[in-house]
Design a protein around this motif. Sequence first.
Motif, short mmCIF file in Angstrom:
data_model
loop_
_atom_site.label_atom_id
_atom_site.label_comp_id
_atom_site.label_asym_id
_atom_site.label_seq_id
_atom_site.Cartn_x
_atom_site.Cartn_y
_atom_site.Cartn_z
N UNK A 263 43.91 53.36 59.58
CA UNK A 263 44.98 54.29 59.94
C UNK A 263 44.71 54.92 61.30
N UNK A 264 45.57 55.87 61.64
CA UNK A 264 45.43 56.58 62.91
C UNK A 264 44.89 57.97 62.61
N UNK A 265 43.64 58.25 63.01
CA UNK A 265 43.00 59.48 62.62
C UNK A 265 42.55 60.34 63.77
N UNK A 266 41.44 61.04 63.56
CA UNK A 266 40.94 62.02 64.51
C UNK A 266 40.54 61.36 65.83
N UNK A 267 39.84 60.23 65.75
CA UNK A 267 39.36 59.57 66.96
C UNK A 267 40.52 59.15 67.85
N UNK A 268 41.53 58.53 67.25
CA UNK A 268 42.69 58.11 68.03
C UNK A 268 43.44 59.29 68.62
N UNK A 269 43.52 60.37 67.86
CA UNK A 269 44.19 61.57 68.36
C UNK A 269 43.46 62.14 69.56
N UNK A 270 42.13 62.20 69.48
CA UNK A 270 41.34 62.71 70.61
C UNK A 270 41.54 61.85 71.85
N UNK A 271 41.52 60.52 71.67
CA UNK A 271 41.71 59.63 72.81
C UNK A 271 43.08 59.78 73.43
N UNK A 272 44.11 59.88 72.59
CA UNK A 272 45.48 60.02 73.08
C UNK A 272 45.66 61.35 73.82
N UNK A 273 45.14 62.43 73.23
CA UNK A 273 45.26 63.75 73.86
C UNK A 273 44.53 63.79 75.20
N UNK A 274 43.33 63.18 75.27
CA UNK A 274 42.57 63.14 76.52
C UNK A 274 43.35 62.41 77.60
N UNK A 275 43.99 61.30 77.24
CA UNK A 275 44.77 60.53 78.20
C UNK A 275 45.99 61.32 78.66
N UNK A 276 46.63 62.01 77.73
CA UNK A 276 47.79 62.84 78.09
C UNK A 276 47.39 63.97 79.02
N UNK A 277 46.26 64.61 78.72
CA UNK A 277 45.79 65.71 79.56
C UNK A 277 45.45 65.22 80.97
N UNK A 278 44.88 64.03 81.08
CA UNK A 278 44.57 63.47 82.40
C UNK A 278 45.84 63.36 83.24
N UNK A 279 46.86 62.71 82.69
CA UNK A 279 48.08 62.52 83.46
C UNK A 279 48.84 63.82 83.64
N UNK A 280 48.78 64.70 82.65
CA UNK A 280 49.45 65.99 82.78
C UNK A 280 48.90 66.78 83.96
N UNK A 281 47.57 66.89 84.03
CA UNK A 281 46.96 67.64 85.12
C UNK A 281 47.28 67.05 86.47
N UNK A 282 47.31 65.71 86.56
CA UNK A 282 47.58 65.08 87.84
C UNK A 282 49.06 65.16 88.22
N UNK A 283 49.94 65.23 87.23
CA UNK A 283 51.36 65.42 87.53
C UNK A 283 51.61 66.81 88.07
N UNK A 284 51.05 67.83 87.40
CA UNK A 284 51.23 69.21 87.85
C UNK A 284 50.63 69.42 89.23
N UNK A 285 49.49 68.78 89.49
CA UNK A 285 48.83 68.93 90.79
C UNK A 285 49.52 68.12 91.89
N UNK A 286 50.54 67.37 91.51
CA UNK A 286 51.27 66.59 92.51
C UNK A 286 50.59 65.28 92.88
N UNK A 287 49.65 64.82 92.06
CA UNK A 287 48.93 63.59 92.36
C UNK A 287 49.59 62.37 91.75
N UNK A 288 50.17 62.54 90.58
CA UNK A 288 50.77 61.42 89.86
C UNK A 288 52.29 61.59 89.84
N UNK A 289 52.98 60.50 90.06
CA UNK A 289 54.44 60.50 90.00
C UNK A 289 54.93 59.69 88.82
N UNK A 290 56.24 59.55 88.73
CA UNK A 290 56.82 58.81 87.62
C UNK A 290 56.43 57.34 87.66
N UNK A 291 56.16 56.80 88.85
CA UNK A 291 55.78 55.40 88.92
C UNK A 291 54.47 55.14 88.19
#
Length: 446
Positions: A263-291
């Motif tokens: 199933x999809x558990x704690x480990x997968x949730x941690x990995x997904x959240x970490x990836x989301x936080x990476x892109x979130x921070x870079x979007x807010x900082x103006x580093x990452x765009x929609x592309x």
Amino acid sequence: MIGKRLRYAVYITFIVILFCIPFASGNSVEAEQGEGETVYIIPIENEVERGLEAFLKRATEEAMENGADHIIFEIDTPGGRVDSAGKIGSLIQSLVVPSTSYIVNEALSAGSYIALFSDNIYFNPHATMGASGVINQDGTAADAKAQSAWLAQMRSAAESQGRDPIYAAAMADSSIDLPEFGAGEGKFLTLGPNDAVEVGYAEGIVDDRNELLTQLELSNASIVEVETSFAEELARFLTNPVVIPILLSVASLGLVVELYSPGFGVAGTMGLVALILFFYGHIVAGLAGMEAIILLLIGVGLIIAEFFVTSGIMGFIGIAAVIGSLFMSGYDLGHMSLSIGIAFLIAVIVGVILFRRIGMDKGVFRHIILRDSTATEQGYVSSVNRIELVGLEGRALTPLRPSGIGLFEDEQIDVVSDGSFIGKGQHLKIIRVEGVRVVVKEIKEN
């Protein structure tokens, strides 16, 4: 079923809230109402990086839109990235209203470079400015090319406001000998308040903001303090060079562990959240765009499709797309390469350990690896085993060199001699059957 739906609802809510935060405006607190001019107070604090650059861009644009007459930058920073400092310096230099840098505590390294672009510089009695040598992330001095470029930038920053460039150069070049300011050969120049006033790098020394406003003849002005929003503070943390490899390592570790989990558990949730936080921070900082986000989604989709299409090509393209999206979001190719390398190494080590301990019997692999077998014990045979033929006698219909055809009880059978040549018409006897291979020997007739 209810628990699974609740979990998905929490995931979706978290993602929606996280990505809606950047659209919330930053905080602007009107500290004091006055008459006439409007003064914006903008802090430059902590490390100089892309998150600070994004905040200052937003703050100065807000000040211009609201008709600010003067902008005061309250500086307290130990320095940071040279490239970010360059863009912040250009931002301050482009302002069409007067600007003042008030060094509250320290303006070191990149902080001193930023301060040099403002029209006025004032010091707190305990403030310092300087020590601007270029240092790599590992603490060693940068190469000669980088130091030469930075030295030229420091000189240019001082000259842009009519200041003597020798002192800015001494802040970045330890070979310049200024012993009267405690910066003999081999030491970077750091100016205190009195020395800064003496060399013309500061217009004065003030104890606090009120005294500064009096010096600038703005004591009756309306004061607006700009504060960083929660999104900007979080983005500055998430785009820190130390945090980036940690986020990518957690993402890769969580996703690898999830492959071996039911199933999809704690480990997968941690990995997904970490990836989301990476892109979130870079979007807010103006580093990452929609592309970058689109490329990431394409890559993830191709990787998922690989589980259902056994080509191998889609998986490789998907992984390349995900890595490409990471590089598109980073501000430093070398640092991003190092971060991805660390995350990949951790993923490989953990993957090998889990494979040795768990194998392919759990997690996602149990759905994509064929487990059914056609064992003989279960009644499956690859061919009919003619064991009942052993002992039968017949004759050779063709010469056996060593294979040929024999006739046994009116049945023609493909046979193989036990090694010797047997001529046509000779008397044969079946001595053994090995799967589809029927072995015979010649029987000599009396």
